[in-house]
Design an enzyme around this catalytic site. Sequence first.
Site, PDB file in Angstrom:
ATOM      1  N   GLU A  19       9.154  45.785 -54.392  1.00  0.00           N
ATOM      2  CA  GLU A  19      10.076  44.502 -53.538  1.00  0.00           C
ATOM      3  C   GLU A  19      10.397  43.457 -54.227  1.00  0.00           C
ATOM      4  OE1 GLU A  19       7.032  44.341 -50.104  1.00  0.00           O
ATOM      5  OE2 GLU A  19       9.480  43.637 -49.309  1.00  0.00           O
ATOM      6  N   ASP A  32       4.879  47.697 -52.669  1.00  0.00           N
ATOM      7  CA  ASP A  32       4.564  46.867 -51.928  1.00  0.00           C
ATOM      8  C   ASP A  32       4.268  45.467 -51.961  1.00  0.00           C
ATOM      9  OD1 ASP A  32       5.770  46.915 -48.480  1.00  0.00           O
ATOM     10  OD2 ASP A  32       3.193  45.738 -49.090  1.00  0.00           O
TER      11      ASP A  32
HETATM   12  C1  BGC Z   1       6.762  45.856 -46.518  1.00  0.00           C
HETATM   13  C2  BGC Z   1       6.591  45.698 -44.641  1.00  0.00           C
HETATM   14  C3  BGC Z   1       4.659  45.264 -44.503  1.00  0.00           C
HETATM   15  C4  BGC Z   1       4.249  44.413 -45.256  1.00  0.00           C
HETATM   16  C5  BGC Z   1       2.957  44.450 -45.544  1.00  0.00           C
HETATM   17  C6  BGC Z   1       6.108  44.138 -47.328  1.00  0.00           C
HETATM   18  O1  BGC Z   1       6.867  43.620 -47.866  1.00  0.00           O
HETATM   19  O2  BGC Z   1       7.984  46.167 -46.645  1.00  0.00           O
HETATM   20  O3  BGC Z   1       6.962  46.373 -43.490  1.00  0.00           O
HETATM   21  O4  BGC Z   1       5.066  44.820 -43.135  1.00  0.00           O
HETATM   22  O5  BGC Z   1       4.941  44.547 -47.121  1.00  0.00           O
HETATM   23  O6  BGC Z   1       2.347  45.645 -46.789  1.00  0.00           O
END
Ligand code: BGC
Length: 572
Positions: A291, A222
């Site tokens: 991500e 993440d």
């Molecule tokens: C996740 C989100 C989350 C954020 C903070 C992101 O990119 O996909 O859902 O709110 O990270 O952890």
Amino acid sequence: MFLKLFLASVLAASVFGQDDPNWYKTATYYQVYPRSLKDTNGDGIGDLKGITQSIPFMKSLGVDCIWLSPIYKSPMKDFGYDIADFYSIDPIFGTWEDFEELLATIKAAGLRLLMDLIPNHTSNEHEWFIKSVQGQQPYADYYVWKPSKGIDANGSQIPPNNWLSAFAGSAWEWREERQMFYLHQFTVEQPDLDYRSPLVLAEMQNVFRFWLQKGVDGFRIDAPAHIWEHEDFLDEPPSNDPNCPAPDQFCALNHTYVKDQEQVYDILYAFRTVVDEFEASTGEIKVLMSEASGELDLTMRYYGNETHNIIHFPFNFYLIWEISNATDARGVEAAIRHWLDAMPVGRTANYVLGNHDNGRLASRVGADFAMTNQMIAFLLPGAMISYMGEEINMENTFITWAQTQDPQGCNAGPDLYQRFSRDPQRTPFQWDDSNFAGFTNGSNTWLPVNENYLQVNVAAQQAALYSPLKIYQRLAEARKSAAVKNGSFDLRVVNDDVIAFTRVLTGEINFLVVANTAYEARTVNVDATFFPLLPIKATVFTASVDSPIQQGDSVFTSVIDLAPRGGVVLTF
Ligand code: BGC
């Protein structure tokens, strides 16, 4: 006897795919948002037992690997993305026993499991943070603490700089006990870890080790871009973005200091070494997906370089960003090529059409074009990442301000919440036309069920002759073919409205995907494009629900009829 044992082990290996070091490169990943899949205890929130019960359904879809959004202990301020203990399961979702049962069921079905892991921050209820606030060693330096810049006219402490939270407002929060501000790039309850402390990195590497030893197949990392902040802690420059609706929104600044710092890649590499060590000692192939950064060249660096492999694949969001806006064939072509042209040679491409942070595909592009997008994404070379509900074309659900749960929506306030809230894409999964769409036997749900559940649900689509669900199943089946796994890829713009591509492997069943971006029906001849020497008779493998040609029909590739915004997948 020996032969029997050998055959059994070969069978087990092939069922579980452990013999295939390339399994992750062409797999279909299915994201489960645990709160919303299936509730078995009647509290209106999905749970692990519900996911376990849903494994036969996922198996029937033909997906290969489940990506589980966070299930760790959490006060749920960001619905699990605020972890209070990386080593335990939140009781809302169940127990360790439930997790073990889920993992065993996944493995027995020949599927795999990736955990969502959040290395950038913890919950403010994590023991490390509680001790850090008290200044206890070694935790004092686990988080990013900075002194105040003074006291303003109202008597309030002045934050160290102008940095903003991704969920609006200052990224700094004052703590009396420590007489300092801490950094939180997301909610106030999500303090940022400080990787300047080598202990933090070591702690996080242990988290990876623990879950690998539990038997999971890898992780979705993440928010990696946020892991490191520039050490000068200078103000960020204004973005002057005319589309940014408020000065306290993240979009108001250019994030030169809080994102994409050089050290991000080193930390991700340190995570990768754990995975590689594990692989070396067990022979099992484990996977990191993550991500992306937002900037294409920076995202590409997540793959690593000639000497260092880092992330197996960072998410390709270009289909979300660009196909949604594409009004013609060239727009779709650009959305596809963007990633493939930039990707370093020999790496794994991937396609994301939606997730828990983005509005639902069917709402962004319309139900017809949504399944045409799926035809494209499923048959392109590389990995495919699906968000639960896409298989039945679930749509965004209207959520009132009073019903809003998502911190990003709540922080935006009643006038802006609809622009920022992620609740609409997180509503309960629609299984059937019974109460609450079959999601729960309880008397309420944490977010409302979409009113369209009477038509849009799994049971109805299983019963229908043609449905998004049936298309999805065919597409997942096509992905398992040799031509889609390893075949050549030839993408062409047929005319202003129609795009097509082939996946060909000599001696195998080959595929041709034809997609219409126009809002009217189209008939195309692709012979000149693909088969100039020998026109072909092909068979429809799957097609849009309202396509004039359907599964099993024979067609000449000189006359392919396409529904408005529709597509067909042909075999030849
Ligand atoms: C996740 C989100 C989350 C954020 C903070 C992101 O990119 O996909 O859902 O709110 O990270 O952890």
